[in-house]
Design a protein around this motif. Sequence first.
Motif, PDB file in Angstrom:
ATOM      1  N   ALA A  67       0.833  -1.200   0.000  1.00 50.57           N
ATOM      2  CA  ALA A  67       0.000   0.000   0.000  1.00 50.57           C
ATOM      3  C   ALA A  67       0.868   1.250   0.000  1.00 50.57           C
ATOM      4  CB  ALA A  67      -0.933  -0.003   1.214  1.00 50.57           C
ATOM      5  N   ASP A  68       1.935   1.241   0.796  1.00 49.68           N
ATOM      6  CA  ASP A  68       2.846   2.386   0.809  1.00 49.68           C
ATOM      7  C   ASP A  68       3.525   2.571  -0.546  1.00 49.68           C
ATOM      8  OD1 ASP A  68       2.206   2.816   3.456  1.00 49.68           O
ATOM      9  OD2 ASP A  68       4.010   1.852   4.262  1.00 49.68           O
ATOM     10  N   LEU A  69       3.813   1.465  -1.216  1.00 48.12           N
ATOM     11  CA  LEU A  69       4.423   1.554  -2.545  1.00 48.12           C
ATOM     12  C   LEU A  69       3.454   2.178  -3.550  1.00 48.12           C
ATOM     13  CD1 LEU A  69       6.803   0.943  -4.404  1.00 48.12           C
ATOM     14  CD2 LEU A  69       5.897  -1.383  -4.692  1.00 48.12           C
ATOM     15  N   ALA A  70       2.162   1.809  -3.469  1.00 52.58           N
ATOM     16  CA  ALA A  70       1.160   2.405  -4.358  1.00 52.58           C
ATOM     17  C   ALA A  70       1.003   3.900  -4.089  1.00 52.58           C
ATOM     18  CB  ALA A  70      -0.178   1.697  -4.197  1.00 52.58           C
ATOM     19  N   VAL A  71       1.069   4.291  -2.823  1.00 52.29           N
ATOM     20  CA  VAL A  71       1.014   5.712  -2.478  1.00 52.29           C
ATOM     21  C   VAL A  71       2.165   6.452  -3.138  1.00 52.29           C
ATOM     22  CG1 VAL A  71       1.233   7.378  -0.586  1.00 52.29           C
ATOM     23  CG2 VAL A  71      -0.193   5.342  -0.293  1.00 52.29           C
ATOM     24  N   GLU A  84      -7.449  -1.245  -1.766  1.00 48.16           N
ATOM     25  CA  GLU A  84      -7.084  -1.999  -2.975  1.00 48.16           C
ATOM     26  C   GLU A  84      -6.330  -3.271  -2.618  1.00 48.16           C
ATOM     27  OE1 GLU A  84      -4.401  -1.776  -7.039  1.00 48.16           O
ATOM     28  OE2 GLU A  84      -4.916   0.101  -6.039  1.00 48.16           O
ATOM     29  N   LEU A  85      -5.437  -3.194  -1.642  1.00 51.81           N
ATOM     30  CA  LEU A  85      -4.712  -4.405  -1.246  1.00 51.81           C
ATOM     31  C   LEU A  85      -5.635  -5.427  -0.613  1.00 51.81           C
ATOM     32  CD1 LEU A  85      -1.746  -5.172  -1.604  1.00 51.81           C
ATOM     33  CD2 LEU A  85      -2.185  -2.757  -1.991  1.00 51.81           C
ATOM     34  N   GLY A  86      -6.626  -4.974   0.142  1.00 52.91           N
ATOM     35  CA  GLY A  86      -7.611  -5.910   0.678  1.00 52.91           C
ATOM     36  C   GLY A  86      -8.370  -6.625  -0.423  1.00 52.91           C
ATOM     37  N   ASN A 133      -3.479   2.780 -12.632  1.00 49.06           N
ATOM     38  CA  ASN A 133      -4.324   3.340 -11.574  1.00 49.06           C
ATOM     39  C   ASN A 133      -4.735   2.339 -10.503  1.00 49.06           C
ATOM     40  OD1 ASN A 133      -5.920   2.120 -13.559  1.00 49.06           O
ATOM     41  ND2 ASN A 133      -7.660   3.466 -13.191  1.00 49.06           N
ATOM     42  N   PHE A 134      -4.783   1.060 -10.838  1.00 49.67           N
ATOM     43  CA  PHE A 134      -4.984   0.013  -9.827  1.00 49.67           C
ATOM     44  C   PHE A 134      -3.820  -0.972  -9.981  1.00 49.67           C
ATOM     45  CE2 PHE A 134      -9.153   1.854 -10.106  1.00 49.67           C
ATOM     46  CZ  PHE A 134      -9.650   1.783  -8.811  1.00 49.67           C
ATOM     47  N   PRO A 135      -2.652  -0.618  -9.456  1.00 49.28           N
ATOM     48  CA  PRO A 135      -1.424  -1.353  -9.809  1.00 49.28           C
ATOM     49  C   PRO A 135      -1.356  -2.768  -9.265  1.00 49.28           C
ATOM     50  CG  PRO A 135      -0.986   0.234  -8.053  1.00 49.28           C
ATOM     51  CD  PRO A 135      -2.386   0.492  -8.537  1.00 49.28           C
ATOM     52  N   PHE A 136      -2.201  -3.109  -8.311  1.00 48.41           N
ATOM     53  CA  PHE A 136      -2.240  -4.477  -7.787  1.00 48.41           C
ATOM     54  C   PHE A 136      -3.547  -5.187  -8.147  1.00 48.41           C
ATOM     55  CE2 PHE A 136       0.608  -2.193  -4.815  1.00 48.41           C
ATOM     56  CZ  PHE A 136       1.766  -2.892  -5.086  1.00 48.41           C
ATOM     57  N   ALA A 137      -4.670  -4.496  -8.058  1.00 44.80           N
ATOM     58  CA  ALA A 137      -5.967  -5.156  -8.274  1.00 44.80           C
ATOM     59  C   ALA A 137      -6.186  -5.553  -9.726  1.00 44.80           C
ATOM     60  CB  ALA A 137      -7.106  -4.253  -7.794  1.00 44.80           C
TER      61      ALA A 137
END
Length: 452
Positions: A67-71, A84-86, A133-137
Amino acid sequence: MTVISRNPADPADRLVDIPAPGAFAAADAVERARTAQPGWARGGAAARAAALGAAATAIEAASTELADLAVREVGKPVAEARAELGRTVALWRYYAQASYEPTGAVHEPAAGPGLLLTRRRPHGVAGLVTPWNFPFAIPTWKAAPALAAGNAVVLKPAPEATACALRLAELVRQALPEGLFTVVPGGATEGGALVSAADVVSFTGSSAVGREVVRTATARGIPVQAEMGGLNAAIVLPDADIEKAAQHIAASVSGFAGQKCTATSRVIAVGDALDPLREALAEALRAVPVGDPGDPATVCGPLISEAARDATRTAWQGLSVLAGGTVPDRGGWYAAPTLVEKAAPGHRLLREEVFGPVAALLSARDLDHAVRITNSARYGLVTSVHTADLAAALEGLDRLDTGMVRINAPTTGVDFHLPFGGTKASSFGPREQGRAALDFYTSSRTYTVSPA
């Protein structure tokens, strides 16, 4: 080409600055994936379910870091990044169990003894081209069903989300056989090579690039789906809870600086709803916290790039500004959530996706007029309808030419176990997510088994 990823809240902070690997790297990744895929498909549902479940566990353990990386990399407000990580963890677990889904059916022969079977089989290598914009999901909701169905995956992320994609791959690869999940950083060259080599392609991004992806894939005769944006409307009827509707719409306009394909960009007030909605929505947008994406209170952080910030600022010029219309004087690429009115029918805001925190307020005589305004856009992703009238809500469900309709809810937000996609210029090919994704990543075979 050099792959560069900057912190949009602090452009001097570079996360990635590497040479693009080139077309050969993408083609080589596909060949390695093609070598690994048959063993993965033959390994059985239990092995695939266990591996995807292990990937979920690894991501969950690292969720704070991610999450910190996405920020830092894409400027996503930390509260939204954590959400998003959830969702990302939940998606891996959902598709882990989907490995056990039925892959076909048994039918009665037309005549005589024997068996007629249908069975779905993996395509081989899934080429995934994803946005920032949603780099993990988004990489997850493409990769997890592809893997659950027995495919291998090669992912080409947007350059702006390279660090997120590489870290995701590090975690996922701990649970998977070698060569089964590969990230190829880069731009158009690497993406084009992937589309030219994979056995099935899933794309999310701009309309211009999406159309080219579709042309290349269809010319090769391989399955392709493309999600290409929206120009989403919120329709507010006079009987709606105006204050609640305004809060929903403000969140959809300003959340993550409007950088979602499901963001609201047109607000259509029906009849007497116009005056109270104008006041309530302008007030709600002025109250949106804008600032450092690392601050848990922030809703609207920076735009992804200087060009995106400038395009957003250009979008409201010459129009009557009801709220916002400013660029905050701070480091990074920020724009205030903005509401405008008096946009002429041919104005860019009513024709093209801006991908920033700006929306146009429009008026409609009645629901029929509002539906016609909504359907006039070349996009058709999602529409929200705000009303206390069940009949009006049902009419909206039936007549709106969009892939998703949300009643008394924001345009943003999707249920990952249901199909996702739009109509017209928003989408091409089968739907994403849910059971529909398993169908897309497989092909149907028909078998006739007769006695010797």
